[in-house]
Design a protein around this motif. Structure first.
Motif, PDB file in Angstrom:
ATOM      1  N   LEU A 186       0.873  -1.150   0.023  1.00 60.37           N
ATOM      2  CA  LEU A 186       0.154   0.112   0.102  1.00 60.37           C
ATOM      3  C   LEU A 186       0.839   1.152  -0.241  1.00 60.37           C
ATOM      4  CD1 LEU A 186      -2.496  -1.156   2.752  1.00 60.37           C
ATOM      5  CD2 LEU A 186      -3.085  -0.756   0.037  1.00 60.37           C
ATOM      6  N   GLN A 187       2.140   1.322   0.844  1.00 54.94           N
ATOM      7  CA  GLN A 187       3.030   2.308   0.806  1.00 54.94           C
ATOM      8  C   GLN A 187       3.495   2.794  -0.509  1.00 54.94           C
ATOM      9  OE1 GLN A 187       5.754   1.693   3.879  1.00 54.94           O
ATOM     10  NE2 GLN A 187       4.115   1.515   5.520  1.00 54.94           N
ATOM     11  N   GLN A 188       4.021   1.647  -1.285  1.00 61.67           N
ATOM     12  CA  GLN A 188       4.668   1.804  -2.791  1.00 61.67           C
ATOM     13  C   GLN A 188       3.382   2.235  -3.639  1.00 61.67           C
ATOM     14  OE1 GLN A 188       6.754  -0.985  -4.588  1.00 61.67           O
ATOM     15  NE2 GLN A 188       7.484  -2.363  -2.761  1.00 61.67           N
ATOM     16  N   LEU A 189       2.189   2.043  -3.609  1.00 59.62           N
ATOM     17  CA  LEU A 189       1.108   2.451  -4.467  1.00 59.62           C
ATOM     18  C   LEU A 189       0.805   3.804  -3.973  1.00 59.62           C
ATOM     19  CD1 LEU A 189      -1.319  -0.801  -4.407  1.00 59.62           C
ATOM     20  CD2 LEU A 189      -0.007  -0.065  -6.198  1.00 59.62           C
ATOM     21  N   GLN A 190       0.694   3.938  -2.762  1.00 60.87           N
ATOM     22  CA  GLN A 190       0.678   5.407  -2.596  1.00 60.87           C
ATOM     23  C   GLN A 190       1.750   6.339  -2.898  1.00 60.87           C
ATOM     24  OE1 GLN A 190      -1.873   7.187  -0.783  1.00 60.87           O
ATOM     25  NE2 GLN A 190      -0.678   8.943  -0.996  1.00 60.87           N
ATOM     26  N   ALA A 191       2.884   5.763  -3.023  1.00 63.78           N
ATOM     27  CA  ALA A 191       4.025   6.730  -3.360  1.00 63.78           C
ATOM     28  C   ALA A 191       3.886   6.879  -4.970  1.00 63.78           C
ATOM     29  CB  ALA A 191       5.418   6.031  -3.306  1.00 63.78           C
ATOM     30  N   ARG A 192       3.368   6.102  -5.727  1.00 61.44           N
ATOM     31  CA  ARG A 192       3.147   6.454  -7.189  1.00 61.44           C
ATOM     32  C   ARG A 192       1.846   7.114  -7.288  1.00 61.44           C
ATOM     33  NH1 ARG A 192       5.952   2.966 -10.914  1.00 61.44           N
ATOM     34  NH2 ARG A 192       4.435   4.202 -12.271  1.00 61.44           N
ATOM     35  N   GLY A 193       1.139   7.499  -6.371  1.00 57.84           N
ATOM     36  CA  GLY A 193      -0.069   8.165  -6.451  1.00 57.84           C
ATOM     37  C   GLY A 193      -1.273   7.636  -6.344  1.00 57.84           C
ATOM     38  N   LEU A 194      -1.402   6.045  -6.073  1.00 57.17           N
ATOM     39  CA  LEU A 194      -2.611   5.565  -6.219  1.00 57.17           C
ATOM     40  C   LEU A 194      -3.160   5.379  -4.632  1.00 57.17           C
ATOM     41  CD1 LEU A 194      -4.167   3.738  -8.412  1.00 57.17           C
ATOM     42  CD2 LEU A 194      -3.782   1.945  -6.833  1.00 57.17           C
TER      43      LEU A 194
END
Length: 496
Positions: A304-312
């Motif tokens: 979830l953190q990686q996705l958030q870092a990509r704006g999702l």
């Protein structure tokens, strides 16, 4: 012989004229209001973002390897709490995402909490537990039955799965009112849920078959009675007057379109399973194995953190296995998605074609693949309005179309952004596309992409069908009145 054609057409029309008129009227309503359903867009829009900090137990506690591996696994929020939802065929298993503990069937209090998450500004009132009612006649809800039914302040009904606790259907007052004159009537749903429920399919099939025969006979007789060269004595090419003339001329003008609609309605029921393949393609090999924890070393919170870092900002997280490789798919409130390699090494907007084709080859080893990348919709892959019967199904672009040289000549459509098989079409299903979808709702892109033109065509045909069926109803009523009057013997002629 001609006399028997008249008799068959007349008495079939007397018996079916009302059904025909109701089908045309309800079809007009269905152009704009469909049968209630909860679309993926509505589902995602009502979910809160998935928490990133200490959100969940690792997947190793979910996919323990004990018992049968699930067909699918996703992380979502139900009644304000994060849940792992596993699907085993038609069976649903739910785990508390923070503890990994299995959760039992959903009770009334949990159903109310789920409704409050879905409609935060409303005050849901619990009604009762239903197995099936007027707004839940669909096989897609079978795994969720029985359903908790609740009413919101604005009159909307919510249906909550007793297995997962999720809202699986909503039915607004507007939808329910219009559906009484629309899909509920069009599909002869008054016969569902009662003593005739087991025979509903056969009743609709044979009503449609009889109506098709009646319309075909009417076309034949209409042509036989029309004077193409020498007019009748009254100067007209039709021998009829009044409603009979309306019926005759209306049938000649709109009879073919009416025949197409009634016949395609019959085809929509898949009568005698003519569109069901005897050897459907088994796509289970596309995954390349079963869902096991070893395929997914990345922790959910890290994903979830990686996705958030990509704006999702993910609302749901799905665990996928494609060609033996693990991926996590994050989906946000608008349906946008990103893929993560299961080890966290890469974030992907789409999977490479080579990965997808390798997975497809495992579905039919040794079978030649014919690959086409669609950048635009076409006759077999196209979107419909969201309220229509299949309009909630996404038809995003670009998409891979893979044609297999298997016995059923199967086509697969694969979405590179999610890596999922969108649909499969064998030759029988492609025949259904012609005989049902094209002839019934005129799913033809030159019309669908020009909505005023499509609307005008559908209204013209429907009004023409109402002219035919309405005038036929009047003629049928008059015929019955004449038959009845001949059977009544005046009292002065009765023997003493």
């Amino acid at each position: 012989m001609k006399r028997y054609l008249y008799l068959w057409h007349r008495w079939l029309g007397i018996g079916l004229g009302t059904f025909m008129a109701l089908w045309f009227l309800s079809g007009l309503v269905m152009l704009y209001v469909g049968y209630p359903k909860l679309t993926p867009r509505e589902h995602l829009a009502r979910l809160p973002p998935l928490a990133q900090q200490q959100c969940c137990v690792p997947v190793s506690q979910v996919l323990t390897g004990e018992g049968e591996a699930p067909d699918s696994l996703r992380l979502t929020t139900v009644a304000g709490e994060m849940r792992y939802i596993l699907r085993h065929g038609s069976r649903i298993q739910v785990l508390d995402a923070r503890t990994g503990e299995p959760l039992g069937p959903v009770d009334e209090a949990q159903a109310v909490a789920s409704a409050r998450q879905f409609a935060s500004l409303q005050n849901p009132q619990y009604q009762r537990l239903v197995n099936e009612d007027a707004w839940t006649h669909t096989r897609s809800l079978d795994a969720h039955r029985p359903l908790h039914r609740l009413a919101l302040d604005n009159g909307t009904l919510l249906y909550i799965s007793s297995q997962s606790g999720e809202v699986v259907r909503d039915a607004s007052p507007t939808e329910r009112i219009w559906n009484r004159a629309g899909a509920w009537l069009h599909w002869v749903y008054p016969l569902r849920g009662g003593a005739l429920d087991d025979w509903w399919t056969d009743i609709v099939i044979y009503l449609s078959l009889a109506a098709t025969l009646m319309t075909l006979l009417g076309l034949v007789l209409g042509v036989l009675r029309w004077r193409f060269t020498r007019p009748y004595r009254n100067g007209s090419r039709s021998p009829y007057r009044g409603f009979a003339r309306w019926h005759h001329v209306g049938g000649l003008l709109f009879g073919l379109l009416a025949l197409a609609w009634i016949f395609s309605g019959l085809m929509s029921m898949n009568p005698w399973r003519i569109f069901t393949s005897s050897a459907p393609l088994d796509t289970s090999g596309y995954a390349g194995g079963e869902l096991h924890a070893a395929h997914f070393p990345l922790a959910p919170d890290a994903a979830l953190q990686q996705l958030q870092a990509r704006g999702l900002q993910a609302r749901e997280l799905h665990w996928l296995l494609i060609g033996g490789r693990g991926y996590l798919l994050g989906v946000d409130a608008e349906g946008n998605s990103l893929l993560l390699a299961a080890d966290g090494s890469a974030v992907l907007e789409a999977l490479p074609d080579a990965v997808l084709l390798d997975a497809i080859q495992e579905v039919s080893p040794g079978v030649q693949l014919h690959v086409e990348r669609l950048a635009a919709h076409d006759f077999y892959y196209y979107p419909r309005a969201e309220h229509s019967m299949l309009g909630h199904l996404p038809r995003s672009l670009p998409v891979l179309r893979v044609r297999l040289d298997d016995p059923e000549q199967t086509w697969l459509h694969i979405d590179p952004r999610s890596g999922t098989i969108v649909n499969t079409l064998d030759r029988r299903q492609r025949a259904s596309r012609w005989l049902f979808a094209l002839l019934h709702s005129w799913d033809w892109l030159p019309l669908l992409e020009r909505r005023p033109l499509w609307d005008g065509w559908m209204w013209l045909g429907s009004v023409g069908g109402l002219v035919i069926s309405g005038s036929g109803m009047v003629l049928g009523w008059r015929r019955l009145q004449r038959v009845r009057s001949r059977r009544v013997v005046p009292a002065r002629q009765r023997p003493c």
